[in-house]
Design an enzyme around this catalytic site. Structure first.
Site, mmCIF file in Angstrom:
data_model
loop_
_atom_site.group_PDB
_atom_site.id
_atom_site.type_symbol
_atom_site.label_atom_id
_atom_site.label_comp_id
_atom_site.label_asym_id
_atom_site.label_seq_id
_atom_site.Cartn_x
_atom_site.Cartn_y
_atom_site.Cartn_z
ATOM 1 N N GLU A 49 -1.193 -1.335 -3.971
ATOM 2 C CA GLU A 49 -1.265 -0.165 -4.842
ATOM 3 C C GLU A 49 -2.705 0.273 -4.953
ATOM 4 O O GLU A 49 -3.610 -0.557 -5.046
ATOM 5 C CB GLU A 49 -0.707 -0.471 -6.231
ATOM 6 C CG GLU A 49 -0.745 0.737 -7.167
ATOM 7 C CD GLU A 49 -0.081 0.449 -8.507
ATOM 8 O OE1 GLU A 49 -0.514 1.058 -9.508
ATOM 9 O OE2 GLU A 49 0.842 -0.377 -8.544
ATOM 10 N N GLY A 50 -2.923 1.577 -4.910
ATOM 11 C CA GLY A 50 -4.264 2.121 -5.036
ATOM 12 C C GLY A 50 -4.293 3.248 -6.036
ATOM 13 O O GLY A 50 -3.403 3.390 -6.872
ATOM 14 N N GLY A 51 -5.317 4.072 -5.941
ATOM 15 C CA GLY A 51 -5.518 5.116 -6.925
ATOM 16 C C GLY A 51 -4.572 6.279 -6.797
ATOM 17 O O GLY A 51 -4.438 7.074 -7.724
ATOM 18 N N MET A 52 -3.896 6.416 -5.645
ATOM 19 C CA MET A 52 -3.039 7.572 -5.436
ATOM 20 C C MET A 52 -1.593 7.188 -5.174
ATOM 21 O O MET A 52 -0.686 7.935 -5.487
ATOM 22 C CB MET A 52 -3.560 8.395 -4.257
ATOM 23 C CG MET A 52 -2.767 9.656 -3.972
ATOM 24 S SD MET A 52 -3.493 10.575 -2.600
ATOM 25 C CE MET A 52 -2.347 11.944 -2.502
ATOM 26 N N ALA A 53 -1.373 6.034 -4.579
ATOM 27 C CA ALA A 53 -0.025 5.694 -4.139
ATOM 28 C C ALA A 53 0.172 4.192 -4.147
ATOM 29 O O ALA A 53 -0.774 3.420 -4.281
ATOM 30 C CB ALA A 53 0.227 6.259 -2.737
ATOM 31 N N GLU A 54 1.427 3.812 -4.019
ATOM 32 C CA GLU A 54 1.779 2.412 -3.844
ATOM 33 C C GLU A 54 2.564 2.277 -2.549
ATOM 34 O O GLU A 54 3.256 3.203 -2.125
ATOM 35 C CB GLU A 54 2.578 1.897 -5.047
ATOM 36 C CG GLU A 54 3.736 2.780 -5.457
ATOM 37 C CD GLU A 54 4.308 2.407 -6.814
ATOM 38 O OE1 GLU A 54 3.953 1.337 -7.327
ATOM 39 O OE2 GLU A 54 5.120 3.190 -7.351
ATOM 40 N N LYS A 101 5.187 4.955 1.413
ATOM 41 C CA LYS A 101 3.975 5.214 0.637
ATOM 42 C C LYS A 101 4.352 6.210 -0.450
ATOM 43 O O LYS A 101 4.617 7.372 -0.171
ATOM 44 C CB LYS A 101 2.885 5.773 1.545
ATOM 45 C CG LYS A 101 1.613 6.178 0.833
ATOM 46 C CD LYS A 101 0.583 6.679 1.852
ATOM 47 C CE LYS A 101 -0.686 7.141 1.191
ATOM 48 N NZ LYS A 101 -1.696 7.593 2.178
ATOM 49 N N ASP A 134 -12.644 8.736 9.277
ATOM 50 C CA ASP A 134 -12.595 7.431 8.608
ATOM 51 C C ASP A 134 -12.252 6.314 9.593
ATOM 52 O O ASP A 134 -11.550 5.365 9.255
ATOM 53 C CB ASP A 134 -11.565 7.469 7.471
ATOM 54 C CG ASP A 134 -11.771 6.348 6.455
ATOM 55 O OD1 ASP A 134 -12.880 5.764 6.438
ATOM 56 O OD2 ASP A 134 -10.837 6.056 5.688
#
Length: 646
Positions: free
Chosen positions: A33-38, A57, A163
């Site tokens: 899990e991150g800042g925008m999605a899991e 996602k 990236d």
């Protein structure tokens, strides 16, 4: 010759499956899990017992009301879905279920290149040269396809990944190489476009022009491929330094050791190919990723074709072991999982998102408990869509209060939302440093802000650019009270590409700060941020007593924390002079010139420079005191965004 030893043990631990229905899928296990999605491992179900392993996602629920986040999430899916190539991860669906958007993508049984290299370092040997070259050749061919891609009318989309790094190159046990994560890719087709000056990507792998915030093209990706090849061949990141500013200094000055100085057994021809890909000027690099791939392919066929090289898939299986291979490649059927874990899985469904003590990357590489190195960078990153706003710490930052519609009789000013915006730009001796951050005041809701244009400002020119400070306004009566800034920093940001480094900040009556680590290491993050990945250690917070100590190299964390301390006073400028604001939302930039003593000269840029809010911002900025530092001057450009809600 043995490379330097790295430390990322490959560990495994069983996780209870979720077995949770979601649209046409069943979520098997939460991976990250991150800042925008899991991210979930999931099963796509069909008639007569059909099932297929996929990766879901899913956008975090609190972001679904943010149109910028939603549009960038959809942009990522639309762009990646068009790029049908064997060396690019395949997107299968953009969907909407239970109030959230999701992306379904293919499941890949394998390992990311970064983990592969780090395991080789732990074993104290290099990945075989033919394997390294095959990875870079195939990745370059996938990128070339993306670079050349056109729309239905035959017009080039001018895709640039921006990236590329070993963590975004995925190797499967079937011998495939896949480029992951087009989440911040630049393309003409995007509905949410970034501007020149917005720095995106990981410092350690950026092309110099990308680090400066200049316009980039495909040659920036070629540079990043070259850096990835350098790391794979030597187990050394060429621009790794003690902090972000030093990293960017080395990058912008082109300071790196020739690969053969670190590993003398490398052929000179291969070193020449690598250094051409990493040429400082874009025009000196390979013009296309295909040309880079062809050069490596020619070298491989001429020098290593008869070496009896092991195929990529066979190498991975031997490198990681039979047990790991079996776990990745042989996921039990849904019937088996239900029969085995039925009761336990039902209990797991009641867990709160993110409650699991372990995390995995996108394709199931299990992270160690509390290890941000492996937990916070899934293969396809979960990146906030506000340009350049990272999620280096806790996963759920950036929520905003809904903005009600204006009343018929005119706008009523009730709540002023001010975001201390997402970018810091430091220049010391002409070296640009860049750290994105946000602070969330307890009484002020956060507004996603745009990122500043990055410009290098030489110390001798800083005074001329800033000029004399404008007329100061009497200090605003909103001085921070003891303990009032705890949430601002604990929920605030860390560093780009950079470290999950949050702190709790308390302020006494005199404004002297003390810090207490907030313990966010191990939270899943959408930007590969660990010090191992970026080579930048967080600078310690210093109190006013630090002025009597030795001078430091002013780091971005130092700047962030000092500015966070004055957050309440800065916010009050917008509240006090709201009549000066030209619209219900916008942005103003304030340039700080921090001299070696830590004192500040400030100047507001743009049309608000001569307004009350501009003068107030200058006055409050000039009250800030930074640690004494070694540079003659450090220039910081801070954008502040505001939003007025009914």
């Amino acid at each position: 010759m043995s490379p330097p030893q790295t430390t990322l043990p490959v560990t495994e631990a069983g996780l209870v499956p979720l077995l949770q229905p979601y649209g046409p899928y069943v979520l098997v296990r939460k991976l990250a899990e991150g800042g925008m999605a899991e991210i979930f491992l999931a099963k796509l179900l069909g008639a007569d017992g059909f099932e297929r392993n996929v990766v879901i996602k899913r956008m975090l629920p609190h972001l679904t009301n943010n149109p910028d986040f939603v549009e960038m999430f959809r942009d990522e899916a639309r762009l990646a879905a068009k790029l049908a190539h064997p060396n690019i991860v395949q997107i299968q669906e953009l969907g909407f279920a239970e109030g959230c958007y999701y992306i379904c993508m293919e499941y890949l049984a394998g390992e990311d290149f970064s983990t592969t290299l780090r395991l080789a370092g732990r074993k104290r040997h290099y990945v075989p040269l033919p394997v390294v070259l095959r990875v870079l050749i195939d990745a370059a061919r996938g990128l070339h396809f993306a670079h050349e891609f056109t729309n239905e009318a035959g017009q080039p989309l001018n895709v640039v990944h921006r990236d590329i790094s070993p963590s975004n190159l995925y190797l499967t046990y079937q011998g495939q190489v896949k480029v992951l994560d087009f989440g911040i890719a630049k393309a003409e087709s995007r509905l949410v476009n970034t501007r020149t000056g917005v720095v995106k990507g990981k410092y350690m792998y950026m092309a110099p022009e990308q680090a400066r915030g200049k316009e980039v093209d495909r040659r920036a990706d070629i540079f990043a491929l070259g850096v990835s090849l350098y790391e794979a061949l030597t187990h050394v990141r060429p621009f790794s330094r003690e902090n972000d500013l030093a990293v960017l200094n080395a990058l912008l000055q082109g300071e790196l050791k020739p690969p053969r100085e670190l590993r003398p057994d490398l052929p000179e021809e291969l070193e020449a190919i690598l250094l051409k890909a990493m040429a400082f000027k874009p025009e000196d690099r390979y013009p296309t990723a295909e040309a880079f791939a062809d050069a490596l392919e020619t070298f491989l066929s001429e020098h290593l074709s008869g070496s009896g090289a092991m195929p990529l898939g066979a190498f991975l299986k031997g490198h990681f072991g039979e047990e790991r291979f079996t776990e990745r490649s042989r996921i039990p059927t849904l019937a088996t999982l239900t029969a085995t874990y039925g009761g336990a899985a039902a209990g797991a469904q009641g867990q709160a998102p993110g409650a699991e003590p372990h995390g995995t990357n996108l394709y199931g590489v299990l992270a160690r408990e509390g290890d941000a190195t492996s937990a916070q960078r899934p293969g396809m990153s979960m990146r906030p869509s506000s340009p350049g706003v990272p999620a280096h710490g806790a996963a759920s930052r950036g929520s905003t209060s809904p903005e009600s519609a204006p009343t018929a009789g005119g706008r009523r000013w009730r709540t002023l939302a001010v975001g201390l915006a997402g970018g810091l730009m430091l220049a010391a001796a002409g070296i640009v440093g860049y750290r994105q951050w946000m602070t969330t005041p307890a009484s002020v809701s956060l507004v996603p802000a745009t990122v500043p244009v990055v410009e290098a400002v030489a110390p001798e020119a800083a005074a001329a650019q800033v000029g004399a400070p404008m007329e100061a306004v009497a200090p605003v009566g909103a001085a921070a009270q003891a303990g009032s800034l705890t949430d601002a920093v604990a929920n605030g940001a860390g560093g780009d590409v950079g470290e999950t480094d949050s702190a709790q900040l308390s302020v006494d009556a005199a404004g002297v700060t003390e810090t207490d680590e907030a313990g966010l290491a191990g939270a899943a993050s959408d930007v590969e941020a660990e010090a191992d990945e970026e080579g930048a250690d967080a600078a310690p917070v210093r109190s006013k007593k630090a002025s009597s100590q030795k001078r430091v190299t002013l780091g971005i964390d130092d700047v962030q924390r000092v500015v966070s301390r004055g957050r309440a006073r800065i916010t009050t400028c917008f509240e006090r002079y709201k009549a000066d604001l030209p619209s219900s939302q916008g942005e103003v930039q304030v340039q700080l010139t921090i001299v070696s003593s830590g004192k500040v000269r400030a100047g507001t840029r743009g049309p608000l420079a001569s307004s009350g809010v501009g003068r107030c911002l200058e006055a409050q900025a000039e009250r800030l005191r930074f640690p004494p530092h070694r540079d003659q001057e450090v220039t910081v450009v801070m954008p502040f965004s505001w939003r007025v809600t009914q």
